[in-house]
Motif scaffolding. Structure first.
Motif, PDB file in Angstrom:
ATOM      1  N   LYS A   7       0.815  -1.215   0.000  1.00 19.06           N
ATOM      2  CA  LYS A   7       0.000   0.000   0.000  1.00 19.06           C
ATOM      3  C   LYS A   7       0.852   1.270   0.000  1.00 19.06           C
ATOM      4  N   THR A   8       0.316   2.306  -0.652  1.00 23.20           N
ATOM      5  CA  THR A   8       0.926   3.632  -0.589  1.00 23.20           C
ATOM      6  C   THR A   8       0.433   4.286   0.688  1.00 23.20           C
ATOM      7  N   LEU A   9       1.364   4.673   1.561  1.00 21.40           N
ATOM      8  CA  LEU A   9       1.010   5.272   2.848  1.00 21.40           C
ATOM      9  C   LEU A   9       0.926   6.792   2.774  1.00 21.40           C
ATOM     10  N   ALA A  10       1.781   7.387   1.940  1.00 22.12           N
ATOM     11  CA  ALA A  10       1.796   8.845   1.829  1.00 22.12           C
ATOM     12  C   ALA A  10       2.402   9.234   0.492  1.00 22.12           C
ATOM     13  N   HIS A  11       2.039  10.432   0.032  1.00 21.67           N
ATOM     14  CA  HIS A  11       2.510  10.934  -1.250  1.00 21.67           C
ATOM     15  C   HIS A  11       2.966  12.366  -1.056  1.00 21.67           C
ATOM     16  N   GLY A  12       4.060  12.719  -1.705  1.00 20.31           N
ATOM     17  CA  GLY A  12       4.626  14.063  -1.588  1.00 20.31           C
ATOM     18  C   GLY A  12       5.983  13.992  -0.921  1.00 20.31           C
ATOM     19  N   ILE A  13       6.815  14.970  -1.180  1.00 23.62           N
ATOM     20  CA  ILE A  13       8.190  14.942  -0.664  1.00 23.62           C
ATOM     21  C   ILE A  13       8.203  14.932   0.872  1.00 23.62           C
ATOM     22  N   LYS A  14       7.162  15.458   1.502  1.00 19.68           N
ATOM     23  CA  LYS A  14       7.093  15.453   2.965  1.00 19.68           C
ATOM     24  C   LYS A  14       6.651  14.106   3.530  1.00 19.68           C
ATOM     25  N   SER A  15       6.405  13.127   2.663  1.00 24.17           N
ATOM     26  CA  SER A  15       5.987  11.802   3.131  1.00 24.17           C
ATOM     27  C   SER A  15       7.147  10.984   3.694  1.00 24.17           C
ATOM     28  N   VAL A  16       8.377  11.427   3.460  1.00 23.92           N
ATOM     29  CA  VAL A  16       9.536  10.706   3.988  1.00 23.92           C
ATOM     30  C   VAL A  16       9.589  10.941   5.498  1.00 23.92           C
ATOM     31  N   PRO A  17       9.535   9.856   6.306  1.00 25.76           N
ATOM     32  CA  PRO A  17       9.511  10.037   7.760  1.00 25.76           C
ATOM     33  C   PRO A  17      10.867  10.465   8.318  1.00 25.76           C
ATOM     34  N   SER A  18      10.837  11.134   9.476  1.00 24.13           N
ATOM     35  CA  SER A  18      12.087  11.440  10.173  1.00 24.13           C
ATOM     36  C   SER A  18      12.663  10.121  10.680  1.00 24.13           C
ATOM     37  N   TYR A  19      13.937  10.116  11.040  1.00 26.28           N
ATOM     38  CA  TYR A  19      14.568   8.885  11.543  1.00 26.28           C
ATOM     39  C   TYR A  19      13.870   8.429  12.822  1.00 26.28           C
ATOM     40  N   GLU A  20      13.553   9.370  13.687  1.00 26.75           N
ATOM     41  CA  GLU A  20      12.860   9.044  14.937  1.00 26.75           C
ATOM     42  C   GLU A  20      11.500   8.397  14.647  1.00 26.75           C
ATOM     43  N   ASP A  21      10.734   8.976  13.720  1.00 30.88           N
ATOM     44  CA  ASP A  21       9.435   8.406  13.354  1.00 30.88           C
ATOM     45  C   ASP A  21       9.602   7.027  12.704  1.00 30.88           C
ATOM     46  N   LEU A  22      10.620   6.880  11.858  1.00 33.18           N
ATOM     47  CA  LEU A  22      10.861   5.594  11.214  1.00 33.18           C
ATOM     48  C   LEU A  22      11.154   4.510  12.256  1.00 33.18           C
ATOM     49  N   LEU A  23      11.963   4.846  13.262  1.00 33.49           N
ATOM     50  CA  LEU A  23      12.264   3.865  14.312  1.00 33.49           C
ATOM     51  C   LEU A  23      11.002   3.484  15.083  1.00 33.49           C
ATOM     52  N   LYS A  24      10.120   4.452  15.316  1.00 35.74           N
ATOM     53  CA  LYS A  24       8.843   4.146  15.982  1.00 35.74           C
ATOM     54  C   LYS A  24       7.983   3.252  15.089  1.00 35.74           C
ATOM     55  N   MET A  25       7.954   3.567  13.789  1.00 40.87           N
ATOM     56  CA  MET A  25       7.145   2.803  12.838  1.00 40.87           C
ATOM     57  C   MET A  25       7.612   1.347  12.729  1.00 40.87           C
ATOM     58  N   THR A  26       8.899   1.099  12.979  1.00 33.63           N
ATOM     59  CA  THR A  26       9.459  -0.239  12.795  1.00 33.63           C
ATOM     60  C   THR A  26       9.765  -0.943  14.116  1.00 33.63           C
ATOM     61  N   ALA A  27       9.430  -0.325  15.240  1.00 35.06           N
ATOM     62  CA  ALA A  27       9.773  -0.880  16.560  1.00 35.06           C
ATOM     63  C   ALA A  27       9.230  -2.296  16.756  1.00 35.06           C
ATOM     64  N   ASP A  28       8.016  -2.570  16.299  1.00 35.27           N
ATOM     65  CA  ASP A  28       7.397  -3.883  16.499  1.00 35.27           C
ATOM     66  C   ASP A  28       7.434  -4.751  15.243  1.00 35.27           C
ATOM     67  N   TYR A  29       8.220  -4.353  14.264  1.00 37.36           N
ATOM     68  CA  TYR A  29       8.264  -5.088  13.005  1.00 37.36           C
ATOM     69  C   TYR A  29       8.943  -6.444  13.202  1.00 37.36           C
ATOM     70  N   LYS A  30       8.277  -7.487  12.769  1.00 39.58           N
ATOM     71  CA  LYS A  30       8.818  -8.854  12.844  1.00 39.58           C
ATOM     72  C   LYS A  30       9.205  -9.287  11.430  1.00 39.58           C
ATOM     73  N   ARG A  31      10.488  -9.529  11.239  1.00 43.71           N
ATOM     74  CA  ARG A  31      10.993  -9.974   9.934  1.00 43.71           C
ATOM     75  C   ARG A  31      10.696 -11.447   9.734  1.00 43.71           C
ATOM     76  N   GLU A  32       9.987 -11.737   8.684  1.00 41.66           N
ATOM     77  CA  GLU A  32       9.706 -13.130   8.360  1.00 41.66           C
ATOM     78  C   GLU A  32      10.128 -13.364   6.919  1.00 41.66           C
TER      79      GLU A  32
END
Length: 187
Positions: free
Chosen positions: A126-151
Motif C-alpha cells: 500500500k501507498t502510505l503517503a505521497h509528496g516529498i514530505k511523506s519521507v519520515p524522520s529517523y525518529e518516526d521511522l524507528l517508531k514505525m518499525t519498533a514492532d516489526y517482525k521480519r519473516e
C-alpha cells in the motif's frame, strides 16, 4: 535507471570520497543530505548503492538500490529508490525490492525523483503517503518499525516475486553485479 557519466567527480555526502558524477548521483546526494540534515538520520545509518541480488533460472541478477536505511541493530528498515518520470509508476517494482532485500523484507520503501515521493508499505504493497514530505524522520521511522517482525519469504513466494522484479527491472539478458552496474533505460 541508466546512468550516464558527466565526466566529472563530486564528493560523496556520506563517505566524503570523490565519486564519479553521473546523471543520478546528484539526486542521491541531495536526498542523503535531506535525510541527514533535515530528517535526523545519522550518516552511519545510511548506505548508498547497495546491490539487491536474486536468482533467475540459476543466474544471479542484481539491481542497485540507491539508499538503504538501517536501524540501531543494523537491520534494513527503509529503502530509497530514485526514478525518472512518473514516480507512481515505480510502486510495484519498489514493493518487490523491499520484499526481496537481503536481511529483509524491508518494511518501508520511498520512491522519489527528488521533487515528488511516495512512502510505501513493502509488506502490504500500500501507498502510505505521497509528496516529498511523506519521507519520515529517523525518529518516526524507528517508531514505525519498533514492532516489526521480519519473516523471510517462503521459497516459492520469493521465486515468484523475483520473476516479477526481474520483469520490472528491465533485464534483457546477462548479469549485473558490479559497482558500475546500470540498467537499460526504461522504454
Amino acid at each position: 535507471m541508466h546512468e550516464t557519466s558527466m565526466g566529472g567527480t563530486l564528493r560523496d555526502y556520506l563517505s566524503g570520497e570523490e565519486i564519479e558524477e553521473t546523471t543520478y548521483e546528484e539526486f542521491r546526494q541531495a536526498l542523503a543530505k535531506l535525510l541527514v540534515e533535515e530528517l535526523g538520520y545519522p550518516k552511519d545509518s545510511l548506505k548508498a548503492k547497495i546491490d539487491l541480488c536474486f536468482e533467475i533460472d540459476g543466474e544471479e541478477m542484481c539491481r542497485t538500490i540507491d539508499l538503504v536505511v538501517y536501524d540501531k541493530k543494523g537491520l534494513p528498515v527503509l529503502m530509497v529508490l530514485f526514478c525518472a518520470g512518473d514516480v507512481g509508476s515505480y510502486e510495484r517494482e519498489a514493493v518487490c525490492a523491499g520484499k526481496l532485500f537481503q536481511d529483509g523484507p524491508v518494511p518501508y520503501v520511498v520512491i522519489s525523483d527528488s521533487m515528488d515521493a511516495f512512502l510505501l508499505d513493502a509488506i502490504s504493497g500500500k501507498t502510505l503517503a505521497h509528496g516529498i514530505k511523506s519521507v519520515p524522520s529517523y525518529e518516526d521511522l524507528l517508531k514505525m518499525t519498533a514492532d516489526y517482525k521480519r519473516e523471510p519469504l517462503p521459497a516459492e513466494r520469493r521465486a515468484k516475486i523475483e520473476r516479477i522484479f526481474y520483469t520490472y527491472t528491465g533485464f534483457l539478458q546477462g548479469t549485473c553485479c558490479s559497482e558500475s552496474c546500470s540498467l537499460p533505460p526504461k522504454k
